[in-house]
Scaffold this active site. Structure first.
Site, PDB file in Angstrom:
ATOM      1  N   VAL A 196       0.830  -1.206   0.000  1.00 27.31           N
ATOM      2  CA  VAL A 196       0.000   0.000   0.000  1.00 27.31           C
ATOM      3  C   VAL A 196       0.867   1.260   0.000  1.00 27.31           C
ATOM      4  O   VAL A 196       0.658   2.177  -0.790  1.00 27.31           O
ATOM      5  CB  VAL A 196      -0.965  -0.001   1.203  1.00 27.31           C
ATOM      6  CG1 VAL A 196      -1.768   1.294   1.246  1.00 27.31           C
ATOM      7  CG2 VAL A 196      -1.893  -1.210   1.137  1.00 27.31           C
ATOM      8  N   LYS A 216      -5.676  -1.554  10.681  1.00 27.10           N
ATOM      9  CA  LYS A 216      -6.877  -1.858  11.458  1.00 27.10           C
ATOM     10  C   LYS A 216      -6.585  -2.076  12.943  1.00 27.10           C
ATOM     11  O   LYS A 216      -7.482  -1.954  13.771  1.00 27.10           O
ATOM     12  CB  LYS A 216      -7.545  -3.119  10.891  1.00 27.10           C
ATOM     13  CG  LYS A 216      -8.116  -2.957   9.500  1.00 27.10           C
ATOM     14  CD  LYS A 216      -8.593  -4.262   8.934  1.00 27.10           C
ATOM     15  CE  LYS A 216      -7.458  -5.060   8.346  1.00 27.10           C
ATOM     16  NZ  LYS A 216      -6.887  -4.449   7.138  1.00 27.10           N
ATOM     17  N   GLU A 237     -10.872   5.196   6.550  1.00 22.11           N
ATOM     18  CA  GLU A 237     -11.842   4.572   5.658  1.00 22.11           C
ATOM     19  C   GLU A 237     -11.318   3.259   5.073  1.00 22.11           C
ATOM     20  O   GLU A 237     -12.062   2.290   4.904  1.00 22.11           O
ATOM     21  CB  GLU A 237     -12.187   5.547   4.532  1.00 22.11           C
ATOM     22  CG  GLU A 237     -13.241   5.059   3.560  1.00 22.11           C
ATOM     23  CD  GLU A 237     -14.615   4.927   4.203  1.00 22.11           C
ATOM     24  OE1 GLU A 237     -15.035   3.771   4.459  1.00 22.11           O
ATOM     25  OE2 GLU A 237     -15.251   5.960   4.465  1.00 22.11           O
ATOM     26  N   ALA A 272     -11.010  -0.937   1.735  1.00 20.30           N
ATOM     27  CA  ALA A 272     -10.010  -0.382   0.817  1.00 20.30           C
ATOM     28  C   ALA A 272     -10.468   1.015   0.389  1.00 20.30           C
ATOM     29  O   ALA A 272     -10.600   1.895   1.233  1.00 20.30           O
ATOM     30  CB  ALA A 272      -9.772  -1.313  -0.367  1.00 20.30           C
ATOM     31  N   GLY A 311      -0.983  -8.891  -4.172  1.00 20.11           N
ATOM     32  CA  GLY A 311      -1.045  -7.856  -3.147  1.00 20.11           C
ATOM     33  C   GLY A 311      -2.394  -7.736  -2.475  1.00 20.11           C
ATOM     34  O   GLY A 311      -2.688  -6.711  -1.846  1.00 20.11           O
ATOM     35  N   GLU A 352      -3.017  -9.768   3.569  1.00 21.32           N
ATOM     36  CA  GLU A 352      -2.152  -9.158   4.574  1.00 21.32           C
ATOM     37  C   GLU A 352      -0.731  -9.707   4.372  1.00 21.32           C
ATOM     38  O   GLU A 352      -0.540 -10.697   3.656  1.00 21.32           O
ATOM     39  CB  GLU A 352      -2.660  -9.492   5.980  1.00 21.32           C
ATOM     40  CG  GLU A 352      -4.001  -8.874   6.321  1.00 21.32           C
ATOM     41  CD  GLU A 352      -3.942  -7.367   6.383  1.00 21.32           C
ATOM     42  OE1 GLU A 352      -3.121  -6.822   7.149  1.00 21.32           O
ATOM     43  OE2 GLU A 352      -4.716  -6.713   5.643  1.00 21.32           O
ATOM     44  N   ASP A 376      -8.703 -10.848  10.087  1.00 20.38           N
ATOM     45  CA  ASP A 376      -8.767  -9.565   9.389  1.00 20.38           C
ATOM     46  C   ASP A 376     -10.209  -9.120   9.197  1.00 20.38           C
ATOM     47  O   ASP A 376     -10.554  -7.956   9.429  1.00 20.38           O
ATOM     48  CB  ASP A 376      -8.055  -9.688   8.036  1.00 20.38           C
ATOM     49  CG  ASP A 376      -7.954  -8.352   7.321  1.00 20.38           C
ATOM     50  OD1 ASP A 376      -7.348  -7.428   7.886  1.00 20.38           O
ATOM     51  OD2 ASP A 376      -8.498  -8.223   6.215  1.00 20.38           O
ATOM     52  N   LYS A 384     -12.424  -5.881  10.835  1.00 22.01           N
ATOM     53  CA  LYS A 384     -13.267  -4.971  10.046  1.00 22.01           C
ATOM     54  C   LYS A 384     -14.684  -4.929  10.594  1.00 22.01           C
ATOM     55  O   LYS A 384     -15.296  -3.845  10.704  1.00 22.01           O
ATOM     56  CB  LYS A 384     -13.275  -5.410   8.586  1.00 22.01           C
ATOM     57  CG  LYS A 384     -11.927  -5.294   7.889  1.00 22.01           C
ATOM     58  CD  LYS A 384     -11.999  -5.766   6.433  1.00 22.01           C
ATOM     59  CE  LYS A 384     -10.660  -5.606   5.746  1.00 22.01           C
ATOM     60  NZ  LYS A 384     -10.691  -5.995   4.322  1.00 22.01           N
ATOM     61  N   GLY A 414      -6.072  -4.863  -2.804  1.00 20.47           N
ATOM     62  CA  GLY A 414      -5.060  -4.485  -3.786  1.00 20.47           C
ATOM     63  C   GLY A 414      -4.369  -3.199  -3.394  1.00 20.47           C
ATOM     64  O   GLY A 414      -4.985  -2.301  -2.801  1.00 20.47           O
TER      65      GLY A 414
END
Length: 839
Positions: free
Chosen positions: A487, A593, A620, A625, A678, A681, A692, A696, A816
């Site tokens: 990222v 997160k 956000e 994403a 990608g 994690e 994960d 969220k 991604g």
């Protein structure tokens, strides 16, 4: 005699040029000055200052003489000679150079004799100092006139003492306009066909004594001459491209103000802009002539024009000034009312003590007062006030606390300030947004300015922030990026690709000032080009700590305008760094997160801290994403809708794996491809474990106000739990091959039953027995919204009172590096727009 009789017809109107000491005395610049004069329209009168630091050296010579320091006097006069000789040698040669050197000696000889007398008497009166200082301009006048003549431009050195008449005040004499006009009139006819090169700064009193006109006296000479000659315009040539929107030393993007009014220039003069002196403007106000400030180093630049009309755009502020090295004095009433108001007595006491008061504020009926004074005079001013109010202090009616210093007076100047709403609101809102503490507020009676006193350490931040907030340039956002992986790396690319468009379309200047990875830390307050950031980071020596301590960088980041910490890691413990950032006035944008999934009390405390410090925390991308999942939910809650259920595929990576499985791809290959793309994690275990997705879901549940912890989320992994104990990512991927046959068989059964495998999250805030959150693999039927998801798509359905029959669905790419980086960039831009405010 009228001005018209001095300058003749309009087509023959005089023009006045003035050149400052840096334009004349800096090596290499005098030839440019001569070219500008040569190319100028005629008739032209030229006013010159002393070369370079000549005036300062002459003052030092006089002080040395007064102290009996003969050697010191000689050293300073030698500096004057050497500069005059070196500058002259760039434009004169042979007999002309020799003649000029002889002229310099003739001018300095009486000054040397005068200083010898000063050494004997150990006294240099203000009148004597005026005589000593006058030689600087006379040397310049002779040099420029001789250099023009050798170039074929007829010119004549003119001593302004031959026509400027003043009173007897030494150091800052007042000009007698009528007497000066009468003396100038017979001289003008002798200037026909030649360029008079006139000494600035100096004049002669009615009694025949040399006087000087004070600070910026040469500018004053030029505007006086324009008034006397009836010139429609005065051009002051200096070493800056005009009046700047702010001090370029504080604001890198400061630029010249194209136009301003006389009144705005006077306001800037009051608040310390050294380019102006109030007296310089008086002849312009009387004559209506325009003052044009231009640069000798950039003669093609338009500069700044000062006239009666100013900028035709009434919404455009003029400039932000910063007057530094000040102190704040307070006189505080200890009673609701006083027998005698304090304001007049305080000001009279300070005036009698010759303390300069830059501004002040009075409370209602003046029981308390705050004043801004020079820091150098603060202790004396404090003592004066204590003495003047001794009676009130003895009766415990008032107190005079010690001065608060150093402070800076930050001022926004604009002609139309008093005619538009919310100017002061925007001024103080911008400062509050970056954590600048306003110590005192001042507004001029003219309503052309608003000022505040801030701590000296906040000067740079305050000036840059106000400069940006009023559209004087783009809103500058300074970013410290932590993480350069999937990222973070794509964010660097997007910053490089979009910088120009963001500035042009949105008025936002995103500056990357730092980059941190697991071993190295790079920080440059001047900015790091995003395209060069990785290469520059690679050259940094690895830190002894892993990861590097980011704390010291936060202090440096906090001193920049609109500082933002961007977290593109999946690291633990970042909540501690966020808290430190908030305390230092730094905003946070995060794709991480984990800080949001900390125990409820810790997460809530972090949110509270961000609000208390008025810092933004945008996250956000932690759920969808670049999908607007969190903002959509917040808008539902803000508008009073009741959320009954949230359901969806929150993970683009698991969405990709499930879709591949339904297409017949083995589990191990699907996960390996997702990681290579990608989508996952750093350790795919975090995805396949459901952890994960659980984070969220917890983040969304907490946005509903549910006080839940991660342990309250029911999690069913996509793979058996025993496979989740493998710590090394590659070993974990290899272990999945043993699951391929069983998983493929199970997927085949779903397919034959007309169902699709999806990894779903459900949030039931009003479930019987209390709120419930669960995540896990589900075989959904063909009618389910998740069935149509393809690849790395994610989807969230909001079932509410308003969206009960047809849920509100947010769907799109959910994983991604590119899409997540775009979401981070969108959060940064949202922060920038909030800081920038409405225009």
């Amino acid at each position: 005699m009228s001005n018209a009789s001095l300058h003749g017809s309009e087509s023959r109107a005089w023009r006045v040029y003035k050149f400052g000491g840096s334009s004349l005395g800096t090596p290499g610049r005098l030839p440019r000055v001569l070219s500008l004069i040569t190319d100028a329209q005629r008739p032209l009168a030229v006013v010159v200052s002393a070369l370079g630091d000549t005036t300062d050296w002459l003052i030092s010579a006089a002080r040395a003489a007064a102290s009996g320091d003969t050697a010191g006097t000689s050293v300073e006069l030698t500096r004057v000679r050497n500069l005059a000789r070196s500058i002259a040698s760039t434009v004169l040669e042979g007999p002309a150079l020799s003649a000029h050197e002889a002229t310099v000696e003739q001018l300095l000889a009486p000054i040397e004799r005068l200083l010898t007398g000063v050494e004997l008497t150990r006294e240099c009166t203000p009148a004597t100092l005026d005589e000593v200082m006058s030689v600087g301009e006379r040397i310049s006048s002779e040099l420029v006139a001789r250099a023009l003549t050798t170039r074929g431009v007829p010119a004549r050195a003119v001593d302004a003492r031959t026509f400027l008449v003043t009173d007897e005040t030494a150091g800052s004499a007042r000009v007698d306009i009528d007497a000066s006009r009468a003396k100038l009139s017979p001289l003008v006819s002798g200037w026909e066909g030649v360029v008079p090169v006139i000494t600035g700064f100096i004049a002669r009193s009615h009694q025949g004594r040399t006087t000087t006109l004070g600070r910026n006296g040469s500018d004053y000479t030029a505007t006086l001459l324009s008034w006397l000659l009836g010139a429609p315009q005065v051009t002051v040539w200096t070493d800056v491209p005009g009046v700047m929107t702010a001090d370029p030393a504080l604001v890198r993007d400061a630029y010249p103000v194209p136009r301003m009014t006389y009144a705005e220039a006077l306001e800037l003069a009051h608040f310390g802009t050294r380019m102006f002196h109030p007296r310089t403007m008086i002849p312009l106000l009387e004559s209506g002539a325009a003052l044009h400030i231009r640069s000798t180093t950039e003669p093609e630049a338009p500069g700044t024009c000062i006239d009666a009309e100013g900028n035709p755009d009434p919404h455009r502020p003029t400039s932000v000034t910063s007057l530094e090295r000040l102190a704040l004095l307070h006189v505080e009433s200890l009673r609701p009312t006083l027998s005698e108001p304090l304001g007049l007595r305080v000001l009279q006491a300070l005036e009698a003590a010759q303390v300069t008061v830059w501004g002040g504020t009075l409370s209602a009926q003046a029981p308390s007062i705050s004043l801004v004074v020079p820091q150098a005079q603060a202790q004396r001013a404090h003592a004066v006030l204590e003495a003047a109010l001794r009676g009130e202090r003895d009766r415990h009616e008032v107190r005079v606390p010690p001065p608060h210093a150093p402070v800076t007076l930050v001022t926004l100047v604009a002609e139309s300030m008093g005619h538009r709403p919310n100017v002061a609101g925007r001024f103080f809102h911008a400062l509050g947004n970056v954590g600048v503490n306003v110590r005192a507020i001042l507004q001029g009676a003219s309503s052309r300015s608003v000022s505040c006193a801030v701590d000296a350490e906040d000067t740079a931040v305050a000036v840059r922030t106000v400069h940006s907030a009023f559209n004087l340039n783009e809103t500058e956002i300074n970013v410290l990026l932590v993480g350069k992986g999937t990222v973070g790396g794509r964010l660097l690319v997007q910053l490089a690709q979009n910088a120009k468009a963001l500035a042009a379309r949105h008025g936002v200047a995103l500056r990357l000032v730092g980059l941190v990875d697991s071993r190295r830390a790079l920080f440059d307050p001047a900015g790091v080009p995003p395209a060069e950031a990785l290469a520059r980071l690679a050259k940094v020596s690895p830190s002894h700590e892993s990861p590097p301590d980011v704390g010291p960088l936060l202090e440096r980041l906090s001193r920049l305008s609109v500082p933002v910490l961007v977290d593109c890691t999946a690291a633990d413990g970042m909540d501690v760094l966020y808290a430190e950032a908030f305390r230092r006035g730094i905003h946070v944008v995060a794709a991480n997160k984990k800080p949001l999934a900390r125990p409820w009390k810790e997460s809530a405390a972090l949110h509270t801290l961000s609000r208390e410090q008025f810092r933004a925390w945008h996250y956000e991308t932690t759920v969808g994403a670049s999908l607007p999942v969190i903002e959509t939910l917040k808008n539902l809650v803000r508008t009073g809708d009741r959320v009954e259920r949230i359901e969806g595929c929150f993970s683009g990576s698991l969405g990709y794996v499930c879709h591949a499985l339904m297409d017949g791809v083995p589990l191990s290959q699907a996960v390996r491809t997702a990681r290579a793309n990608g989508y996952t994690e750093p350790h795919p275990r975090d995805d396949l474990s459901g952890l994960d997705v659980a984070r969220k879901a917890l983040i969304l549940a907490r946005e509903l106000g549910l006080e839940l912890d991660l342990e309250d989320v029911t999690v069913e992994p996509l793979v058996p739990r025993e496979h989740l104990d493998v710590d090394e990512p590659e070993a974990f991927l290899r272990s999945l091959t043993s699951l391929d046959p069983d998983v493929s068989a199970q997927v085949a059964r779903y397919r034959s039953a007309g169902r699709s495998l999806r990894y779903l999250a459900q949030i039931l805030p009003h479930a019987p027995g209390g709120p419930r959150v669960k995540v896990g693999p589900v075989a959904v039927d063909a009618a389910h919204p998740a069935t149509g998801l393809k690849g790395a798509e994610a989807m969230v359905s909001f079932f509410t009172e308003r969206y009960r029959e047809y849920p509100l669905i947010v769907r799109g790419a959910g994983a991604g590096g590119d899409v997540t980086a775009a979401g981070v960039l969108a959060d940064i831009l949202r922060l920038a727009q909030n800081v920038r405010g409405r225009r």
